[in-house]
Write an enzyme that holds these catalytic residues in place. Sequence first.
Site, PDB file in Angstrom:
ATOM      1  N   CYS A  88       0.758  -1.305  -0.108  1.00  0.00           N
ATOM      2  CA  CYS A  88      -0.082   0.097   0.050  1.00  0.00           C
ATOM      3  C   CYS A  88       0.923   1.205  -0.175  1.00  0.00           C
ATOM      4  CB  CYS A  88      -0.852   0.064   1.233  1.00  0.00           C
ATOM      5  SG  CYS A  88      -2.132   1.394   1.314  1.00  0.00           S
ATOM      6  N   CYS A 236      -3.515   6.986  -5.054  1.00  0.00           N
ATOM      7  CA  CYS A 236      -3.326   5.654  -4.873  1.00  0.00           C
ATOM      8  C   CYS A 236      -1.798   5.156  -5.168  1.00  0.00           C
ATOM      9  CB  CYS A 236      -4.019   4.559  -5.880  1.00  0.00           C
ATOM     10  SG  CYS A 236      -3.919   2.765  -5.632  1.00  0.00           S
TER      11      CYS A 236
END
Length: 314
Positions: A88, A236
């Site tokens: 992530c 992201c």
Amino acid sequence: MQRIRIIDSHTGGEPTRLVIGGFPDLGQGDMAERRRLLGERHDAWRAACILEPRGSDVLVGALLCAPVDPEACAGVIFFNNSGYLGMCGHGTIGLVASLAHLGRIGPGVHRIETPVGEVEATLHEDGSVSVRNVPAYRYRRQVSVEVPGIGRVSGDIAWGGNWFFLVAGHGQRLAGDNLDALTAYTVAVQQALDDQDIRGEDGGAIDHIELFADDPHADSRNFVLCPGKAYDRSPCGTGTSAKLACLAADGKLLPGQPWRQASVIGSQFEGRYEWLDGQPGGPIVPTIRGRAHVSAEATLLLADDDPFAWGIRR
């Protein structure tokens, strides 16, 4: 009563909940092995931390672990409301900012172990963080999927630490007042990919859908559907890595050239890449730079008589 110590932060609007104490011991294996043990034996702890009433579907959790390599800064396992993540980007930026807030690290380069490999994070003097991600690559170009109620949708399948389906020709308006329609569209695309068994390399599930459009203040704007059907408030990090891999494969971005990626709410990451092992045309090594802000220090309390101590399961 059980207690879970956490530090909350957000990276470009996307929250990260760093667990710094209270979870069960996962042994001394690598992060992939510890993630397996957490999922198979102790998943209730993920649920307690992330699901309502103590969390939400927007949260990404990050379990701070002792690294296998003593030269590394930390190990981390990422998770959300639906399960576990390989990597992530925004969460790594949040992890570094939180460790700096705690006084455990200072400006400089820090190695971090994840379930999909080691990444390198640089805490800059201005508080921003650069993450040199795991290698990224495009697996398949312009794959078509028939989506019920929508029609044929084409996109690239790429790896940036998670599997993405990246779509440019979608006809959707990427704006903060169109989130319900964007969510419905991307959920339908993800379901169609799953139903038609369109997957990443080695059968990897494509669990992120990424739409792109022009942005007046950046090189591109995106909308990213995450596992669990929440959208990413940040641009992201792994999705931007996958985008860089596609741009590199198409010859549309040169090594070292900056790419400003905006999210659907307007926050930005800056991305660059270099070729893995200096070999043009293959995988890339992306670097994503952004900023996180610590928003809370807290202890989650799980009372023995609380019927929802371990989360609300749906």
